[in-house]
Design an enzyme around this catalytic site. Structure first.
Site, short mmCIF file in Angstrom:
data_model
loop_
_atom_site.label_atom_id
_atom_site.label_comp_id
_atom_site.label_asym_id
_atom_site.label_seq_id
_atom_site.Cartn_x
_atom_site.Cartn_y
_atom_site.Cartn_z
N LYS A 1 137.72 108.44 53.61
CA LYS A 1 138.27 107.07 53.63
C LYS A 1 139.69 107.07 53.04
O LYS A 1 140.62 106.52 53.61
CB LYS A 1 137.37 106.13 52.81
CG LYS A 1 137.94 104.74 52.65
CD LYS A 1 137.20 103.89 51.64
CE LYS A 1 138.00 102.62 51.37
NZ LYS A 1 137.39 101.74 50.38
N THR B 1 139.51 99.97 46.89
CA THR B 1 140.50 100.88 47.47
C THR B 1 140.75 100.43 48.90
O THR B 1 139.84 100.50 49.74
CB THR B 1 139.98 102.33 47.48
OG1 THR B 1 139.67 102.70 46.15
CG2 THR B 1 141.04 103.28 48.04
N LYS C 1 146.89 105.46 44.23
CA LYS C 1 145.53 105.95 44.47
C LYS C 1 145.49 106.89 45.69
O LYS C 1 144.92 107.98 45.63
CB LYS C 1 144.61 104.73 44.67
CG LYS C 1 143.24 105.02 45.24
CD LYS C 1 142.22 105.27 44.17
CE LYS C 1 140.89 105.68 44.80
NZ LYS C 1 139.91 106.07 43.85
P1 NAD Z 1 129.51 99.42 47.52
O1 NAD Z 1 129.34 99.39 49.00
O2 NAD Z 1 128.41 99.92 46.67
O3 NAD Z 1 129.89 97.94 46.99
C1 NAD Z 1 130.64 97.00 47.73
C2 NAD Z 1 129.90 95.67 47.63
O4 NAD Z 1 130.66 94.64 48.26
C3 NAD Z 1 128.52 95.70 48.33
O5 NAD Z 1 127.51 95.40 47.40
C4 NAD Z 1 128.66 94.64 49.42
O6 NAD Z 1 127.47 93.92 49.67
C5 NAD Z 1 129.73 93.74 48.83
N1 NAD Z 1 130.40 92.90 49.82
C6 NAD Z 1 130.87 93.24 51.06
N2 NAD Z 1 131.42 92.17 51.66
C7 NAD Z 1 131.31 91.13 50.78
C8 NAD Z 1 131.69 89.77 50.82
N3 NAD Z 1 132.28 89.24 51.90
N4 NAD Z 1 131.40 89.00 49.76
C9 NAD Z 1 130.79 89.50 48.66
N5 NAD Z 1 130.40 90.79 48.56
C10 NAD Z 1 130.65 91.59 49.61
O7 NAD Z 1 130.85 100.24 47.26
P2 NAD Z 1 131.37 100.84 45.85
O8 NAD Z 1 130.97 102.27 45.76
O9 NAD Z 1 131.02 99.90 44.76
O10 NAD Z 1 132.95 100.83 46.11
C11 NAD Z 1 133.71 99.63 46.06
C12 NAD Z 1 135.18 99.98 46.22
O11 NAD Z 1 135.56 100.88 45.18
C13 NAD Z 1 135.52 100.67 47.54
O12 NAD Z 1 136.75 100.19 47.99
C14 NAD Z 1 135.60 102.15 47.15
O13 NAD Z 1 136.45 102.88 48.00
C15 NAD Z 1 136.16 102.04 45.75
N6 NAD Z 1 135.83 103.20 44.88
C16 NAD Z 1 134.55 103.66 44.80
C17 NAD Z 1 134.25 104.75 43.97
C18 NAD Z 1 132.85 105.30 43.86
O14 NAD Z 1 132.67 106.38 43.27
N7 NAD Z 1 131.83 104.63 44.38
C19 NAD Z 1 135.28 105.33 43.21
C20 NAD Z 1 136.56 104.79 43.27
C21 NAD Z 1 136.82 103.73 44.11
#
Ligand code: NAD
Length: 295
Positions: A246, A96, A171
């Site tokens: 966010k 997102t 979204k």
């Molecule tokens: P998270 O922080 O658990 O996962 C993100 C991952 O990206 C982390 O493991 C981090 O180490 C990795 N990362 C960061 N920079 C990186 C790079 N340069 N190279 C490789 N990996 C890298 O977050 P999440 O909860 O999995 O959410 C991910 C996305 O999904 C976000 O944009 C969030 O807004 C969206 N989202 C999350 C949810 C939810 O319920 N968690 C729901 C809908 C949307």
């Protein structure tokens, strides 16, 4: 069987990647977190030494990263996905992020012959694990049709929203409705309490009247009326207040960029900022009722 590079193996990314694997594809994962890489290997994924290395061997790439700056860096940075992927690779960003970053990255990818979509999701970690996510997809029709089978490994509802960036637009517009409506429902229950109106009675009436909405009927912010709502488990998330903030900020950023008037969206962002600032960011977003009640 396709080879899919999956970059960003966090709370959402790892279970999504596992579902691609389960569907019979080869998945090469990468995350900057060592613990995430260990978890990925334990789950049966192959891993690469960097995002570019994973991309170089892939037919398709899925990214699930925290925010716009990470997406720009992973795609456009030195040795990034756009430079390292084979010509014509299908790229799907499910993070997102802001509409502007999504459009900029897609334009750069398309300029060198890749196909790219913004495809943010709703459904949370439960939906990611169950493979029942909703994908809101922006980008060219042809790329969307090419991506559909892969998205179907991870989700149940796959919607083409329009051109590049419209997945992100869908979204943030949806979540702006959700943030505002949760505050409205919370205020109504707080007022009902003070007026001596039983919460179950308010629910019974409003859920059948014009105040009816998802925040009331599926995710009621008071315990009792909807047994599955986080209110019944001390507002354990669910969808955290931090994440709602966010998305509300992304909506405000987008509204300012295009000159759209969103006064309630702005107010909702401020109220969630206050709630998160008071140390409640990890609670479910429906927990904002506690702040509105003055607790
Ligand atoms: P998270 O922080 O658990 O996962 C993100 C991952 O990206 C982390 O493991 C981090 O180490 C990795 N990362 C960061 N920079 C990186 C790079 N340069 N190279 C490789 N990996 C890298 O977050 P999440 O909860 O999995 O959410 C991910 C996305 O999904 C976000 O944009 C969030 O807004 C969206 N989202 C999350 C949810 C939810 O319920 N968690 C729901 C809908 C949307």
């Amino acid at each position: 069987m396709a080879t899919v590079a999956f970059i960003g193996l966090g709370n959402m990314g790892l279970p999504m990647a596992q579902n691609i694997l389960k569907a019979g594809h080869r998945v090469i994962g990468f995350d900057i977190g060592a613990a995430n890489m260990d978890a990925a290997r334990a789950a049966g994924l192959k891993t690469a030494a960097g995002a570019g290395d994973a991309a170089a061997a892939a037919d398709a790439i899925v990214t699930m990263l925290p925010a716009g700056q990470h997406v720009r860096q992973v795609y456009l940075g030195d040795g990034g996905l756009v430079a390292r992927a084979r010509p014509g690779t299908l790229m799907i960003d499910s993070s997102t992020i802001d509409v502007e970053a999504a459009r900029a990255v897609i334009a750069s990818a398309e300029a060198v012959g890749h196909a790219m979509l913004d495809a943010p999701v709703s459904g949370g970690t439960g939906g990611a694990a169950a493979g029942t996510l909703t994908f809101m997809v922006g980008g060219a029709e042809q790329a969307f049709e090419r991506a559909r089978p892969l998205l179907e490994c991870m989700g149940k509802t796959i919607v083409h929203a329009g051109g590049p960036g419209t997945g992100q637009a869908a979204k943030i517009c949806n979540n702006m409705i959700l943030g505002i409506s949760m505050i409205a429902v919370s205020e109504a229950f707080a007022l009902a309490d003070k007026l001596g109106l039983d919460r179950q009675r308010l629910f019974d009436i409003s859920s059948k009247s014009s105040g009816q909405c998802w925040s009331l009927t599926s995710y009621c912010p008071v315990p009792g009326p909807v047994p599955t709502s986080p209110a019944n488990r001390d507002y354990q998330a669910g969808f955290t207040a931090e994440m709602m903030l966010k998305d509300l900020k992304l909506a405000q950023q987008a509204a300012q960029a295009v000159g759209a008037s969103t006064p309630l969206g702005a107010e909702a962002a401020q109220l969630y900022q206050l709630f998160v600032g008071s140390g409640q960011g990890k609670l479910d977003f429906s927990g904002i009722i506690q702040m509105l009640k003055g607790h």
